[in-house]
Design a protein around this motif. Structure first.
Motif, short mmCIF file in Angstrom:
data_model
loop_
_atom_site.label_atom_id
_atom_site.label_comp_id
_atom_site.label_asym_id
_atom_site.label_seq_id
_atom_site.Cartn_x
_atom_site.Cartn_y
_atom_site.Cartn_z
N GLY A 40 58.95 66.08 -8.04
CA GLY A 40 57.91 66.79 -7.28
C GLY A 40 58.22 66.65 -5.80
N HIS A 42 57.03 64.55 -3.65
CA HIS A 42 57.16 63.17 -3.18
C HIS A 42 58.52 62.58 -3.56
CE1 HIS A 42 52.65 62.38 -2.36
NE2 HIS A 42 52.87 63.67 -2.42
N ILE A 62 65.36 62.31 -11.00
CA ILE A 62 65.35 62.69 -12.42
C ILE A 62 64.03 63.41 -12.71
CG2 ILE A 62 65.51 61.80 -14.80
CD1 ILE A 62 67.85 60.85 -13.30
N SER A 69 57.59 71.62 -11.07
CA SER A 69 56.80 72.09 -12.21
C SER A 69 55.52 71.28 -12.39
CB SER A 69 57.62 72.03 -13.51
OG SER A 69 58.13 70.72 -13.70
N GLY A 70 55.37 70.21 -11.64
CA GLY A 70 54.15 69.41 -11.70
C GLY A 70 53.16 69.89 -10.64
N ASN A 71 52.46 68.95 -10.03
CA ASN A 71 51.42 69.31 -9.06
C ASN A 71 51.98 69.96 -7.81
OD1 ASN A 71 49.56 68.23 -10.78
ND2 ASN A 71 49.58 66.22 -9.80
N ARG A 74 51.58 73.47 -8.11
CA ARG A 74 50.30 73.92 -8.67
C ARG A 74 49.15 73.75 -7.70
NH1 ARG A 74 50.28 73.69 -14.48
NH2 ARG A 74 52.45 73.57 -15.09
N CYS A 204 65.53 66.45 -17.70
CA CYS A 204 65.99 65.10 -18.07
C CYS A 204 64.78 64.18 -17.99
CB CYS A 204 67.09 64.67 -17.10
SG CYS A 204 67.75 63.03 -17.42
N VAL A 235 55.72 60.03 -10.13
CA VAL A 235 55.45 60.96 -11.23
C VAL A 235 53.99 61.44 -11.26
CG1 VAL A 235 57.34 60.21 -12.70
CG2 VAL A 235 55.15 59.02 -12.85
N ALA A 236 53.24 61.19 -10.19
CA ALA A 236 51.87 61.71 -10.01
C ALA A 236 51.03 61.54 -11.28
CB ALA A 236 51.94 63.16 -9.54
N ASN A 238 51.50 61.59 -14.32
CA ASN A 238 52.07 60.85 -15.45
C ASN A 238 52.31 59.38 -15.13
OD1 ASN A 238 52.72 62.75 -17.79
ND2 ASN A 238 53.38 63.91 -16.00
N VAL A 242 54.33 56.51 -17.51
CA VAL A 242 55.64 55.96 -17.17
C VAL A 242 55.51 54.46 -16.89
CG1 VAL A 242 57.60 56.11 -15.58
CG2 VAL A 242 56.47 58.20 -16.35
N LEU A 257 42.82 69.00 -12.46
CA LEU A 257 42.23 69.78 -11.37
C LEU A 257 42.71 71.21 -11.52
CD1 LEU A 257 40.60 69.80 -8.66
CD2 LEU A 257 42.78 69.54 -7.51
N TYR A 281 36.51 75.08 -1.98
CA TYR A 281 37.30 75.31 -0.76
C TYR A 281 38.13 76.56 -0.96
CZ TYR A 281 40.74 72.93 -3.66
OH TYR A 281 41.57 72.58 -4.69
N TRP A 334 44.97 77.86 -13.18
CA TRP A 334 45.82 76.89 -13.87
C TRP A 334 45.29 75.49 -13.57
CZ3 TRP A 334 47.03 79.72 -9.55
CH2 TRP A 334 47.22 78.99 -8.38
N GLY A 366 47.49 64.91 -2.45
CA GLY A 366 48.84 64.43 -2.17
C GLY A 366 49.81 65.45 -1.61
C1 LIG Z 1 45.11 72.49 -8.64
C2 LIG Z 1 45.56 71.51 -7.61
C3 LIG Z 1 45.22 71.70 -6.27
C4 LIG Z 1 45.63 70.79 -5.30
N1 LIG Z 1 45.37 71.06 -3.98
C5 LIG Z 1 45.86 70.25 -3.03
C6 LIG Z 1 45.68 70.61 -1.66
O1 LIG Z 1 45.18 71.68 -1.33
N2 LIG Z 1 46.14 69.74 -0.72
C7 LIG Z 1 46.72 68.56 -1.05
O2 LIG Z 1 47.06 67.79 -0.16
N3 LIG Z 1 46.93 68.21 -2.35
C8 LIG Z 1 46.52 69.03 -3.34
N4 LIG Z 1 46.74 68.72 -4.67
C9 LIG Z 1 47.38 67.43 -5.00
C10 LIG Z 1 48.90 67.46 -4.89
O3 LIG Z 1 49.42 68.62 -5.49
C11 LIG Z 1 49.48 66.20 -5.54
O4 LIG Z 1 48.79 65.05 -5.10
C12 LIG Z 1 50.96 66.02 -5.22
O5 LIG Z 1 51.67 67.21 -5.48
C13 LIG Z 1 51.54 64.87 -6.07
O6 LIG Z 1 52.86 64.53 -5.73
P1 LIG Z 1 54.18 65.25 -6.32
O7 LIG Z 1 54.30 66.54 -5.59
O8 LIG Z 1 55.33 64.38 -6.22
O9 LIG Z 1 53.74 65.44 -7.84
P2 LIG Z 1 54.36 66.32 -9.01
O10 LIG Z 1 54.82 67.64 -8.52
O11 LIG Z 1 53.38 66.31 -10.13
O12 LIG Z 1 55.67 65.51 -9.36
C14 LIG Z 1 55.78 64.56 -10.40
C15 LIG Z 1 56.94 64.97 -11.28
O13 LIG Z 1 57.24 63.92 -12.17
C16 LIG Z 1 57.74 64.52 -13.34
N5 LIG Z 1 57.70 63.54 -14.43
C17 LIG Z 1 56.60 63.02 -15.03
N6 LIG Z 1 56.97 62.18 -16.00
C18 LIG Z 1 58.33 62.15 -16.02
C19 LIG Z 1 59.28 61.48 -16.80
N7 LIG Z 1 58.93 60.64 -17.78
N8 LIG Z 1 60.60 61.69 -16.55
C20 LIG Z 1 60.99 62.53 -15.54
N9 LIG Z 1 60.11 63.21 -14.79
C21 LIG Z 1 58.79 63.02 -15.01
C22 LIG Z 1 56.82 65.71 -13.55
O14 LIG Z 1 57.39 66.69 -14.40
C23 LIG Z 1 56.60 66.20 -12.13
O15 LIG Z 1 57.48 67.26 -11.78
C24 LIG Z 1 46.37 69.61 -5.67
C25 LIG Z 1 46.72 69.44 -7.00
C26 LIG Z 1 46.34 70.37 -7.97
C27 LIG Z 1 46.75 70.18 -9.40
#
Ligand SMILES: Cc1cc2nc3c(=O)[nH]c(=O)nc-3n(C[C@H](O)[C@H](O)[C@H](O)COP(=O)(O)OP(=O)(O)OC[C@H]3O[C@@H](n4cnc5c(N)ncnc54)[C@H](O)[C@@H]3O)c2cc1C
Length: 416
Positions: A40, A42, A62, A69-71, A74, A204, A235-236, A238, A242, A257, A281, A334, A366
């Motif tokens: 993601g 982060h 990884i 495809s995660g948050n 989205r 993976c 992994v947010a 998940n 994990v 959400l 919002y 979604w 996040g």
């Molecule tokens: C509908 C919605 C609206 C939001 N609106 C806002 C907003 O307006 N402003 C804001 O600041 N935040 C917002 N957020 C929160 C923000 O999107 C998340 O806090 C942030 O994206 C989390 O960090 P990330 O991008 O790394 O997470 P993610 O994109 O979820 O990354 C985690 C990744 O880990 C992968 N993963 C999980 N398990 C495994 C495994 N076992 N092996 C390998 N990979 C794995 C997942 O597939 C995923 O791609 C929103 C979230 C949602 C769902």
């Protein structure tokens, strides 16, 4: 390749055949200095800053699906640094500063748009709370303006001022807040990290950890074992799953959400507006769709889809705030899985398991944290000490009582 006006012109004139993939489709190597689980925003930002700021380039990210495809792919894309508490404010302001230079730094158009974030207040008590928050922001050198009802009316005359059950009294405005294009942030960091030598390994899944005694020395994946000097988890939603593979039980609950996009409209809302008398919002994308959301679904889930009661609640909030959207058609909606912590603030820390580092607890805020989260997590992994702006996000604060409870609602993850 570097993107520039010239490269766009040259490729436009030559049938667009000169573009190269923005990052390599890497296959896993047997071992890395650092493995980051989670592609993601982060995870990718962490890998980028590990390579760029700490010269640690033998790094793999990884990802079990495709990156973003995660948050990260989205969310509703809001960025801001309008926090109250000392643990949060410097961190989110550092993130805002990184956003302000991100596109130049990554040579990538992340569509960072500082169009302003306005939080509405509807009572004297709420005004006082916002005045306090605004003052705390200004003491930290962050821009904040408290508007009265006329100030809000001048910006958004179509809001329901006259007949509302909770009349709008004013709002707290952060002009430097706004939006950024979520996918582009992921792609920009991926491309930046790849150019510095990081392997981005998609499709993976991490299925377990390789241990030597107590320490973690690698990961088991669906594409074979990968050894690592250090392993970072980003992994947010998940996180608990994990972490359980490493024998850890964390103060995190996963909730859904939802987000919504309407059909395209002519320009209506040029900033971000949040309703203060309900959870709603809204902003408008550059394509014209209204992008909006509200509360989390109030039950624990790992499903990336939500349920009807929240849709009804969000639409009620929207109608109460701006009745003019009553006949608008919803184009799509979604859900994403939120890693809700017990005090609503994140964790960037080492863990009791040697070799394993934790980045989690972002709740539904996040996305705005992406640059600073990557910056601080990379610092922690590289130097084994927290970065000053993220130093409050310790895992043991839930045991020692040093909570960072921005909303003051206690250990109720569904309320943060
Ligand atoms: C509908 C919605 C609206 C939001 N609106 C806002 C907003 O307006 N402003 C804001 O600041 N935040 C917002 N957020 C929160 C923000 O999107 C998340 O806090 C942030 O994206 C989390 O960090 P990330 O991008 O790394 O997470 P993610 O994109 O979820 O990354 C985690 C990744 O880990 C992968 N993963 C999980 N398990 C495994 C495994 N076992 N092996 C390998 N990979 C794995 C997942 O597939 C995923 O791609 C929103 C979230 C949602 C769902």
């Amino acid at each position: 390749m570097r993107y520039s006006l010239l490269s766009i012109l040259a490729n436009g004139l030559s049938g667009k055949k000169g573009w190269k993939p923005a990052w390599r489709d890497a296959s896993p190597k047997p071992a890395y200095d650092v493995v980051i689980i989670g592609g993601g925003g982060h995870g990718l930002a962490t890998a980028y800053y590990l390579a760029k700021e700490h010269c640690i380039r033998n790094v793999a990210v990884i990802e079990k699906g495709y990156i973003g495809s995660g948050n990260a792919g989205r969310n509703t894309t809001i960025i801001r640094s309008n926090y109250l508490l000392p643990g949060n404010e410097p961190f989110y302001e550092w993130s805002m500063k990184l956003w302000e230079g991100l596109e130049q730094e990554l040579n990538y158009n992340a569509m960072v748009s500082q169009r302003g974030v306005l939080n509405l207040y509807h009572s004297d008590a709420q005004r006082d709370a916002y005045a306090r928050r605004g003052n705390a922001m200004r003491l930290n050198g962050v821009d904040a303006e408290l508007l009265d009802a006329d100030g809000v009316k001048a910006m958004y005359p179509f809001l329901d001022f006259a007949n509302a059950r909770f009349p709008i009294q004013g709002g707290l405005l952060q002009r430097r807040g706004g939006t950024a294009r979520h996918d582009a942030v992921v792609w920009g960091y991926a491309r930046g990290a790849d150019r510095l030598g990081v392997d981005i390994i998609q499709n993976c899944e991490v299925t377990g950890f390789i241990r030597e005694g107590e320490a973690i020395v690698g990961v088991e994946t669906t594409r074979g074992p990968i050894r690592a000097g250090k392993v970072g988890m980003a992994v947010a939603g998940n996180t608990s799953r994990v972490a359980a593979m490493a024998g850890l039980r964390l103060p995190i609950e996963s909730h859904v959400l939802q987000a919504f996009v309407s059909e395209g409209l002519k320009p209506l809302i040029d900033g971000v507006v949040t309703f203060g008398a309900g959870h709603f919002y809204i902003s408008q994308s550059d394509k014209g769709g209204l992008v909006f959301g509200g509360d989390i679904d109030g039950y624990n889930s790992y499903a990336q889809r939500g349920n009807l009661p929240v849709i009804e609640d969000v639409c009620e909030g929207g109608m109460a705030l701006m009745p003019c959207i009553g006949r608008l058609r919803l184009l799509r909606h979604w859900g994403g899985i939120m890693d809700m912590s017990m005090d609503g603030s994140p964790i960037i820390d080492t863990t009791p398991v040697p070799g394993l580092y934790l980045n989690a607890g972002w709740c539904y805020g996040g996305f705005k944290a992406t640059p600073a989260s990557g910056w601080c997590f990379a610092h922690l992994i590289a130097r084994d000490e927290p970065h000053t702006v993220g130093a409050a996000f310790r895992l043991d604060r839930f045991r020692t009582g040093h909570l960072i409870d921005e909303k003051g609602v206690g250990a109720q993850p569904n309320l943060h």
